[in-house]
Design an enzyme around this catalytic site. Structure first.
Site, PDB file in Angstrom:
ATOM      1  N   ARG A   1       0.790  -1.089   0.032  1.00 45.82           N
ATOM      2  CA  ARG A   1       0.091  -0.027  -0.125  1.00 45.82           C
ATOM      3  C   ARG A   1       1.023   1.285  -0.020  1.00 45.82           C
ATOM      4  O   ARG A   1       0.581   2.129  -0.525  1.00 45.82           O
ATOM      5  CB  ARG A   1      -0.942   0.059   1.172  1.00 45.82           C
TER       6      ARG A   1
ATOM      7  N   TYR B   1     -17.101  16.121 -15.268  1.00 46.80           N
ATOM      8  CA  TYR B   1     -17.351  14.927 -15.191  1.00 46.80           C
ATOM      9  C   TYR B   1     -18.693  14.603 -14.219  1.00 46.80           C
ATOM     10  O   TYR B   1     -18.320  14.820 -12.866  1.00 46.80           O
ATOM     11  CB  TYR B   1     -15.856  13.966 -14.799  1.00 46.80           C
TER      12      TYR B   1
ATOM     13  N   ASP C   1      -8.282  18.087 -14.411  1.00 46.98           N
ATOM     14  CA  ASP C   1      -8.737  16.670 -14.679  1.00 46.98           C
ATOM     15  C   ASP C   1      -8.181  16.723 -16.241  1.00 46.98           C
ATOM     16  O   ASP C   1      -8.845  17.292 -17.179  1.00 46.98           O
ATOM     17  CB  ASP C   1     -10.169  16.478 -14.477  1.00 46.98           C
TER      18      ASP C   1
ATOM     19  N   LYS D   1      -9.183   5.506 -19.188  1.00 47.30           N
ATOM     20  CA  LYS D   1      -9.360   6.091 -20.351  1.00 47.30           C
ATOM     21  C   LYS D   1      -8.325   5.639 -21.386  1.00 47.30           C
ATOM     22  O   LYS D   1      -7.721   4.850 -21.486  1.00 47.30           O
ATOM     23  CB  LYS D   1     -10.134   7.592 -20.174  1.00 47.30           C
TER      24      LYS D   1
HETATM   25  C1  LIG Z   1     -13.787   8.312 -16.221  1.00 43.23           C
HETATM   26  C2  LIG Z   1     -13.549   9.662 -15.845  1.00 43.23           C
HETATM   27  C3  LIG Z   1     -13.337  10.167 -14.547  1.00 43.23           C
HETATM   28  C4  LIG Z   1     -13.447   9.174 -13.285  1.00 43.23           C
HETATM   29  O1  LIG Z   1     -12.541   8.121 -13.454  1.00 43.23           O
HETATM   30  P1  LIG Z   1     -12.736   6.358 -13.023  1.00 43.23           P
HETATM   31  O2  LIG Z   1     -11.607   5.640 -13.396  1.00 43.23           O
HETATM   32  O3  LIG Z   1     -14.133   6.109 -13.564  1.00 43.23           O
HETATM   33  O4  LIG Z   1     -12.937   6.561 -11.398  1.00 43.23           O
HETATM   34  C5  LIG Z   1     -12.963  11.280 -14.013  1.00 43.23           C
HETATM   35  N1  LIG Z   1     -13.016  12.428 -14.908  1.00 43.23           N
HETATM   36  C6  LIG Z   1     -13.154  11.929 -16.309  1.00 43.23           C
HETATM   37  C7  LIG Z   1     -13.011  13.169 -17.243  1.00 43.23           C
HETATM   38  C8  LIG Z   1     -13.563  11.055 -16.870  1.00 43.23           C
HETATM   39  O5  LIG Z   1     -13.779  10.606 -18.011  1.00 43.23           O
END
Ligand SMILES: *Cc1c(COP(=O)(O)O)cnc(C)c1O
Length: 384
Positions: free
Chosen positions: A51, A103, A175, A200
Site C-alpha cells: 500500500r 465529469y 482533470d 481511459k
Molecule cells: C472516467 C472519468 C473520471 C473518473 O474515473 P474512473 O476511473 O471511472 O474513476 C474522471 N474524470 C473524467 C473526465 C472521466 O472521464
C-alpha cells in the site's frame, strides 16, 4: 538509458521501463508481493508494504511523472479515488470552484460527499476567467477544471487559471483525462495538480480501472502521498502494468484517433440532421484558437454533436450504431457512443443540465482506432 531530453515518445517507452538487472528482461516483471523483507527491525528498505509502495507502481509513476513534466506521480485504484485524494487536502469550511461541465462523478463527489465534511462548491464556466475571479471567496482553497470539458468540450485557459491560483494562494488542479499528456501538459502551464482517469486513454484498451495524479512540487506530492497511504486507494500491480503498457502507445493512438475524429467532425458538420458539432479542431469551436496554440498538434478524439431531435429520437440513434458501442467511458481503441443527458451526466440535477447546455439532443463520441470509412458509414446508417 532514457534521458529527460529524449522526446515524449521515447520516454513513454523507456522511462520507468528499465531492463530488469537480474534477468535482462526488457519488460520489467510485475511485482505482486504485498510485503517486503526488511534489513532489520525498525530499518526500512525502498519498499516495505505494497500500500505504501510497490515496484510495479513506482515504474508506472516514474513514466507518468516524466511524461507530465512533473517531480512525481501517484497511481490510484480509479480516477475518482485520485480526485477524492485531492479533495482530502481540504478542511471543513473550505470552498471549491469547479467547472460547470464537469465529469458526472466529480460533480457527485463534490456535491454529495464533500458537502458532508462542510466543503462548499461553486460551479462556473471555466472558459470565463472573470467568472472564476468573481466566484473566489476568502474560503476558496481549490480551483478544479477539466482541460477539455465534458460533454461540451470547452477549453479553459490553463495559464490564466494558474496565474489566478498563484496570485490568490489557491491550489489549482485539472482533470486532463480527455486531453492526456500527449496533447496537453498542464504542469508546464503552472497548474499544481494534474489528474487522469487512467481507465481511459492512458490504459487505452477498456480493460482496467485506474487514476493518476502528477505534480511539479515536492510538498504537494508529500501531502497527496500522505492521504493516499493513509486512505489506501492504490492501484494494484496488474493494473499498473496494463497502464504502463498503454502509455507506450499513447502518443501514437492519440495522433491517429485525433485524425479520425477530425474527419468525422467535418463530415458531421455537413450532415443535414446535425444542428452543431463541438470539436476543438473545428474553427467553429469557441476555443479553437486556444486549442491550436496550446495543444500538441492534435485536437483529441472526443467529438460531441447535437441533433435536431428529442431525447427519445437521440437515444434511438445512439442505440442504432453497430461499431460504436453504446457505453459510457471513453479513450480506448474501440469507438463508443453515448447520450450525456441520460448516461454520463444523469447524476446532474436537471436544472444544472439545462443551465450548462447538456441538452437532450447531445451525443458524445469517443473515436477509436477503427478505420474512418467504417466509422462514418456506421454513423450515417444510425443517424439516417
Ligand atoms: C472516467 C472519468 C473520471 C473518473 O474515473 P474512473 O476511473 O471511472 O474513476 C474522471 N474524470 C473524467 C473526465 C472521466 O472521464
Amino acid at each position: 538509458m532514457a534521458q529527460s531530453d529524449h522526446s515524449f515518445r521515447t520516454r513513454a517507452i523507456h522511462v520507468g521501463n528499465e531492463v530488469d538487472p537480474s534477468t535482462g528482461a526488457v519488460v520489467p516483471p510485475i511485482h505482486l508481493a504485498s510485503t517486503f523483507r526488511q534489513p532489520g527491525a525498525g530499518e526500512w528498505g525502498e519498499f516495505d508494504y505494497s500500500r505504501s509502495g510497490n515496484p510495479t507502481r513506482t515504474n508506472l509513476q516514474t513514466t507518468l511523472a516524466s511524461l507530465e513534466g512533473g517531480c512525481g506521480a501517484l497511481a490510484f485504484s480509479s480516477g475518482m479515488a485520485a480526485i477524492h485524494c485531492v479533495t482530502m487536502l481540504l478542511r471543513a469550511g473550505d470552498h471549491v470552484i469547479a467547472g460547470c461541465d464537469l465529469y458526472g462523478g466529480a460533480y457527485r463527489l463534490l456535491h454529495q460527499i464533500c458537502d458532508r465534511s462542510g466543503i462548499t462548491v461553486t460551479l462556473v464556466d471555466m472558459t470565463d476567467v472573470a467568472a472564476i475571479e468573481a466566484a473566489i471567496t476568502k474560503q476558496t482553497k481549490l480551483i478544479w477544471a477539466e482541460t477539455i470539458g465534458n460533454p461540451r468540450l470547452s477549453i479553459p485557459d490553463l495559464s490564466a487559471i494558474s496565474a489566478i491560483g498563484k496570485s490568490r494562494g489557491i491550489l489549482t488542479g485539472v482533470d486532463n483525462t480527455f486531453g492526456t499528456p500527449a496533447l496537453i501538459r498542464p504542469l508546464e502551464q503552472g497548474i499544481d495538480i494534474v489528474m487522469h482517469s487512467a481507465t481511459k486513454y492512458l490504459g487505452g484498451h477498456s480493460d482496467c480501472l485506474g487514476g493518476t495524479l502528477a505534480v511539479a512540487d515536492e510538498t504537494i506530492l508529500k501531502d497527496l502521498y500522505f492521504v493516499q497511504n493513509a486512505t489506501g486507494a492504490v492501484l494494484d500491480p496488474l493494473s499498473c502494468f496494463l497502464v504502463s503498457r498503454g502509455l507506450k502507445t499513447l502518443e501514437l493512438r492519440i495522433r491517429e484517433q485525433s485524425k479520425t475524429a477530425m474527419a468525422l467532425s467535418l463530415w458531421l458538420q455537413g450532415h443535414p440532421k446535425v444542428r452543431s458539432v463541438l470539436y476543438p479542431g473545428l474553427p467553429s469551436h469557441p476555443q479553437h484558437d486556444l486549442a491550436k496554440q496550446s495543444f500538441c498538434d492534435n485536437f483529441g478524439a472526443m467529438v460531441t454533436f447535437e441533433l435536431d431531435a428529442t431525447e427519445r429520437e437521440t437515444a434511438k440513434v445512439c442505440e442504432s450504431t453497430k461499431l460504436f458501442h453504446l457505453a459510457v467511458s471513453l479513450g480506448a481503441v474501440e469507438s463508443l457512443i453515448e447520450q450525456p443527458a441520460t448516461m454520463s451526466h444523469a447524476s446532474y440535477a436537471p436544472e444544472d443540465r439545462a443551465r450548462f447546455g447538456i441538452t437532450d439532443g447531445l451525443i458524445r463520441l469517443s473515436v477509436g482506432l477503427e478505420s474512418v470509412e467504417d466509422l462514418q458509414a456506421d454513423l450515417a446508417q444510425a443517424i439516417g
